[in-house]
Design an enzyme around this catalytic site. Structure first.
Site, PDB file in Angstrom:
ATOM      1  N   ASP A 121       0.848  -1.192   0.000  1.00 39.63           N
ATOM      2  CA  ASP A 121       0.000   0.000   0.000  1.00 39.63           C
ATOM      3  C   ASP A 121       0.889   1.249   0.000  1.00 39.63           C
ATOM      4  OD1 ASP A 121      -1.788   2.028   0.551  1.00 39.63           O
ATOM      5  OD2 ASP A 121      -2.257   1.359   2.573  1.00 39.63           O
ATOM      6  N   ASP A 144      -6.716   5.336 -10.578  1.00 39.48           N
ATOM      7  CA  ASP A 144      -8.145   5.068 -10.757  1.00 39.48           C
ATOM      8  C   ASP A 144      -8.931   6.353 -10.509  1.00 39.48           C
ATOM      9  OD1 ASP A 144     -10.846   4.194 -10.483  1.00 39.48           O
ATOM     10  OD2 ASP A 144     -10.126   2.178 -10.005  1.00 39.48           O
ATOM     11  N   ASP A 180      -6.282  10.696 -17.634  1.00 37.13           N
ATOM     12  CA  ASP A 180      -7.037  10.857 -18.878  1.00 37.13           C
ATOM     13  C   ASP A 180      -8.505  11.143 -18.576  1.00 37.13           C
ATOM     14  OD1 ASP A 180      -7.562   8.320 -17.869  1.00 37.13           O
ATOM     15  OD2 ASP A 180      -8.007   7.482 -19.840  1.00 37.13           O
ATOM     16  N   LYS A 218       1.036   2.507 -23.802  1.00 30.17           N
ATOM     17  CA  LYS A 218       0.144   1.903 -24.800  1.00 30.17           C
ATOM     18  C   LYS A 218      -1.300   2.323 -24.535  1.00 30.17           C
ATOM     19  CE  LYS A 218       2.901  -2.207 -25.873  1.00 30.17           C
ATOM     20  NZ  LYS A 218       2.955  -3.689 -25.820  1.00 30.17           N
ATOM     21  N   GLU A 220      -2.249   5.061 -23.206  1.00 28.47           N
ATOM     22  CA  GLU A 220      -2.387   6.464 -23.609  1.00 28.47           C
ATOM     23  C   GLU A 220      -2.458   6.599 -25.129  1.00 28.47           C
ATOM     24  OE1 GLU A 220      -0.062  10.695 -22.721  1.00 28.47           O
ATOM     25  OE2 GLU A 220       0.658   8.815 -21.858  1.00 28.47           O
TER      26      GLU A 220
END
Length: 239
Positions: A121, A144, A180, A218, A220
């Protein structure tokens, strides 16, 4: 696939509310190549979690600037960065053992010696193992986004986390994020701009062009083909 960095919720004092969860290095489905890498290269490049602060000069066998990457996925872009900058030391953290195995295999194949990896973690590692004022760079690429509104609080970039990163950076050190997901980029910008001690390195006080130092993944590249945007944020510790 997103990098799933386990991020706890925080109490009012910024301390993480721990969930009882242990990370087993062998968790997940491993390919034979990943299993071989974990068995053979972990003893060389792997770092076990400890309650004690790490001494980077001892860990790497030399004094050099340290970059910490949180959630490196399968490790392809991290290994590319490590190979391109042999004068720097890199520590990567990833909770998924197949990704750790893939990263170790790539690192061995490329012959890099300035990389260490952990399977734990990231928040706990920052709290317990990373000395204050010790890092030149912290990288968090494509975490995430937890895009559903009810899950937004699970995003790793929150004020307590950003303040924790600030304390681990050297003066002049940089926290570099990329996403993104535009709503997450806006959230990151809001969080980072609210903290005294950070300076936004964007000339327009929002986002920066992708620096050459960050390889295009990849994932991206696929996003670009589909017309998806990517937002980079870089904040320097100035006090």
């Amino acid at each position: 696939m997103k990098n799933d960095v386990i991020s706890p919720e925080f109490d009012e004092n910024g301390r993480p509310l721990r969930r009882i969860r242990s990370f087993v290095r062998r968790q997940g489905r491993l390919t034979k190549g990943q299993e071989h890498a974990l068995e053979n290269y972990w003893p060389v490049m792997g770092v076990e979690f400890s309650e004690a602060p790490v001494d980077f000069a001892t860990l790497f066998g030399r004094e050099a600037p340290v970059t910490l990457e949180i959630g490196f996925g399968m490790g392809a872009s991290l290994v590319a960065m490590v190979k391109a900058r042999p004068e720097q030391n890199f520590l990567g953290i990833e909770v998924h053992s197949p990704g750790v195995g893939a990263c170790l295999a790539s690192a061995h194949e490329e012959g890099v010696e300035n990389l260490r990896v952990m399977c734990h973690d990231a928040v706990e590692v920052l709290h317990k193992m990373i000395p204050d004022n010790s890092l030149s760079m912290v990288q968090l690429f494509f975490p995430d986004p937890w895009h559903k509104a009810r899950h937004n609080k699970r995003r790793i970039v929150q004020v307590p986390f950003a303040e924790l990163v600030l304390s681990k950076l050297k003066l002049g050190g940089v926290f570099h994020m990329a996403t993104d997901w535009e709503a997450y980029a806006e959230h990151m910008l809001e969080v980072m701009s609210s903290i005294d001690g950070y300076k936004n390195l964007s000339e327009s006080n929002d986002y920066v062009p992708r620096p050459e130092s960050r390889p295009v993944t990849k994932f991206e590249q696929r996003g670009h083909r589909l017309g998806h945007g990517v937002w980079d944020l870089m904040f320097e510790r100035v006090k």
